[in-house]
Design a protein around this motif. Structure first.
Motif, PDB file in Angstrom:
ATOM      1  N   VAL A 226      -0.903   0.772  -2.666  1.00 53.73           N
ATOM      2  CA  VAL A 226      -1.898  -0.178  -3.180  1.00 53.73           C
ATOM      3  C   VAL A 226      -1.432  -1.617  -2.962  1.00 53.73           C
ATOM      4  CG1 VAL A 226      -3.070  -1.008  -5.262  1.00 53.73           C
ATOM      5  CG2 VAL A 226      -2.785   1.444  -4.880  1.00 53.73           C
ATOM      6  N   TYR A 227      -0.165  -1.878  -3.290  1.00 49.81           N
ATOM      7  CA  TYR A 227       0.360  -3.232  -3.122  1.00 49.81           C
ATOM      8  C   TYR A 227       0.352  -3.659  -1.658  1.00 49.81           C
ATOM      9  CZ  TYR A 227       2.068  -2.868  -7.948  1.00 49.81           C
ATOM     10  OH  TYR A 227       2.149  -2.726  -9.310  1.00 49.81           O
ATOM     11  N   CYS A 228       0.666  -2.730  -0.750  1.00 47.01           N
ATOM     12  CA  CYS A 228       0.656  -3.053   0.683  1.00 47.01           C
ATOM     13  C   CYS A 228      -0.727  -3.512   1.137  1.00 47.01           C
ATOM     14  CB  CYS A 228       1.072  -1.832   1.501  1.00 47.01           C
ATOM     15  SG  CYS A 228       2.845  -1.539   1.575  1.00 47.01           S
ATOM     16  N   LEU A 229      -1.759  -2.781   0.729  1.00 42.87           N
ATOM     17  CA  LEU A 229      -3.113  -3.123   1.160  1.00 42.87           C
ATOM     18  C   LEU A 229      -3.524  -4.504   0.663  1.00 42.87           C
ATOM     19  CD1 LEU A 229      -5.012   0.265   0.673  1.00 42.87           C
ATOM     20  CD2 LEU A 229      -4.109  -0.717   2.782  1.00 42.87           C
ATOM     21  N   VAL A 230      -3.241  -4.789  -0.599  1.00 46.18           N
ATOM     22  CA  VAL A 230      -3.610  -6.096  -1.153  1.00 46.18           C
ATOM     23  C   VAL A 230      -2.785  -7.204  -0.500  1.00 46.18           C
ATOM     24  CG1 VAL A 230      -3.775  -7.486  -3.249  1.00 46.18           C
ATOM     25  CG2 VAL A 230      -4.287  -5.044  -3.334  1.00 46.18           C
ATOM     26  N   ALA A 231      -1.477  -6.967  -0.348  1.00 48.00           N
ATOM     27  CA  ALA A 231      -0.600  -7.989   0.223  1.00 48.00           C
ATOM     28  C   ALA A 231      -0.908  -8.242   1.694  1.00 48.00           C
ATOM     29  CB  ALA A 231       0.854  -7.568   0.061  1.00 48.00           C
ATOM     30  N   LEU A 232      -1.324  -7.213   2.432  1.00 47.76           N
ATOM     31  CA  LEU A 232      -1.665  -7.412   3.840  1.00 47.76           C
ATOM     32  C   LEU A 232      -2.868  -8.349   3.993  1.00 47.76           C
ATOM     33  CD1 LEU A 232      -1.164  -3.855   5.372  1.00 47.76           C
ATOM     34  CD2 LEU A 232      -0.009  -5.961   6.062  1.00 47.76           C
ATOM     35  N   GLY A 233      -3.900  -8.131   3.176  1.00 47.29           N
ATOM     36  CA  GLY A 233      -5.043  -9.029   3.220  1.00 47.29           C
ATOM     37  C   GLY A 233      -4.662 -10.450   2.855  1.00 47.29           C
ATOM     38  N   LEU A 234      -3.809 -10.571   1.850  1.00 46.42           N
ATOM     39  CA  LEU A 234      -3.380 -11.893   1.397  1.00 46.42           C
ATOM     40  C   LEU A 234      -2.558 -12.609   2.466  1.00 46.42           C
ATOM     41  CD1 LEU A 234      -3.383 -13.799  -1.073  1.00 46.42           C
ATOM     42  CD2 LEU A 234      -1.248 -12.723  -1.783  1.00 46.42           C
ATOM     43  N   THR A 235      -1.664 -11.869   3.133  1.00 43.30           N
ATOM     44  CA  THR A 235      -0.809 -12.503   4.138  1.00 43.30           C
ATOM     45  C   THR A 235      -1.590 -12.863   5.401  1.00 43.30           C
ATOM     46  OG1 THR A 235       1.449 -12.386   5.007  1.00 43.30           O
ATOM     47  CG2 THR A 235       0.047 -10.492   5.447  1.00 43.30           C
ATOM     48  N   LEU A 236      -2.631 -12.081   5.739  1.00 48.55           N
ATOM     49  CA  LEU A 236      -3.474 -12.445   6.876  1.00 48.55           C
ATOM     50  C   LEU A 236      -4.216 -13.758   6.605  1.00 48.55           C
ATOM     51  CD1 LEU A 236      -5.012  -8.998   7.921  1.00 48.55           C
ATOM     52  CD2 LEU A 236      -3.353 -10.360   9.201  1.00 48.55           C
TER      53      LEU A 236
END
Length: 287
Positions: free
Chosen positions: A17-27
């Protein structure tokens, strides 16, 4: 050993879950170079969209997830066009204030429509699976599989397609990308749409075991910021690695130390790692 494996599975669930949210944020950070606080509101909006489609319109779980992903993608693009794009030449502080404004606006809108009560989202995956002496709810297994499939697809998209390469180029050097003919507006809208889809799908995957409420994005987005700082600002591999590290740290910390300190562990870990490696785990951002 059974208890250890149980925590590994729990860590993979949280980490996914954290990966998915963090990936969008970092993009999005790669495009704006400012933290997008509204990303937590998009996460929350995804859960509420799916909840509405399931409870009010009778959609099944997967159709509701797809509908929420489309709705939040459109919402993200709308925010980029109406709020962030007009501020593209303004100081970065203006972007941060604007993103907080979007966060407050969406939370107030959700409370006006659905109230401040907690809601439980229905899921067809309520079974308990057993792997020897290790038990795992089917919804958690779904989170693990879906999260890693989405991460793999995103990596392939960024590395193997021309469109993905334009996003990476834009994140590395916006002016240089414009000089070689890349349409900055198109890339920015596409990046916000992808980030919205990832946030919505993460929310719909996690909501059946974590309830749906107006402030559900606060803690998740705070940890997502920890993750992208930990992994290196703008680094996609860093966001993946950081999400898994935080997920495992919380799972094992809650079991071996105390659940009372579960949400503090991420910040303690951030301070410890940045003390040794101030640039984060991956110093080459935007790759």
């Amino acid at each position: 050993m059974e208890l250890f494996l149980q925590q590994v599975l729990n860590g993979l669930t949280l980490g996914g879950v954290y990966c998915l949210v963090a990936l969008g944020l970092t993009l999005v950070y790669g495009i704006l170079h400012v933290p997008n606080f509204a990303h937590g509101a998009f996460y929350m909006a995804g859960a509420y969209c799916a909840f509405f489609l399931i409870e009010r319109l009778g959609f099944n779980y997967w159709l509701a997830m797809a509908g929420a992903a489309v709705a939040v993608a459109l919402l993200s693009v709308l925010a980029e066009r109406l709020v962030f794009h007009p501020l593209r030449k303004a100081p970065y502080l203006h972007h941060m204030i604007a993103s907080i404004g979007i966060l407050l606006f969406l939370e107030s809108g959700v409370q006006a429509l659905w109230g401040a009560d907690f809601h439980r989202m229905a899921t067809p995956y309520s079974q308990i699976l057993s792997f020897g002496d290790v038990t795992l709810p089917a919804q958690r297994l779904l989170i693990i599989v879906a999260a890693f499939v989405l991460v793999l697809l995103l990596q392939l998209f960024l590395k193997k397609t021309i469109t993905g390469a334009t996003i990476v180029a834009m994140a590395q050097n916006r002016d240089g990308a414009a000089l070689v003919g890349i349409d900055a507006n198109r890339v920015a809208m596409m990046t916000f749409a992808i980030a919205g889809v990832l946030a919505a799908m993460a929310a719909v995957l996690y909501a059946p075991i974590n309830l749906v409420y107006s402030s559900m994005g606060h803690l998740v987005i705070t940890k997502a910021f920890v993750i992208i700082v930990l992994g290196g600002m703008g680094s996609v591999p860093g966001a993946i690695a950081g999400g898994l590290i935080i997920g495992f740290a919380e799972s094992f910390g809650a079991f071996y130390i105390s659940t009372d300190y579960k949400d503090i562990i991420a910040f303690v870990l951030l301070v410890a790692i940045l003390s040794l490696r101030p640039e984060g785990l991956f110093r080459k951002g935007a790759y």
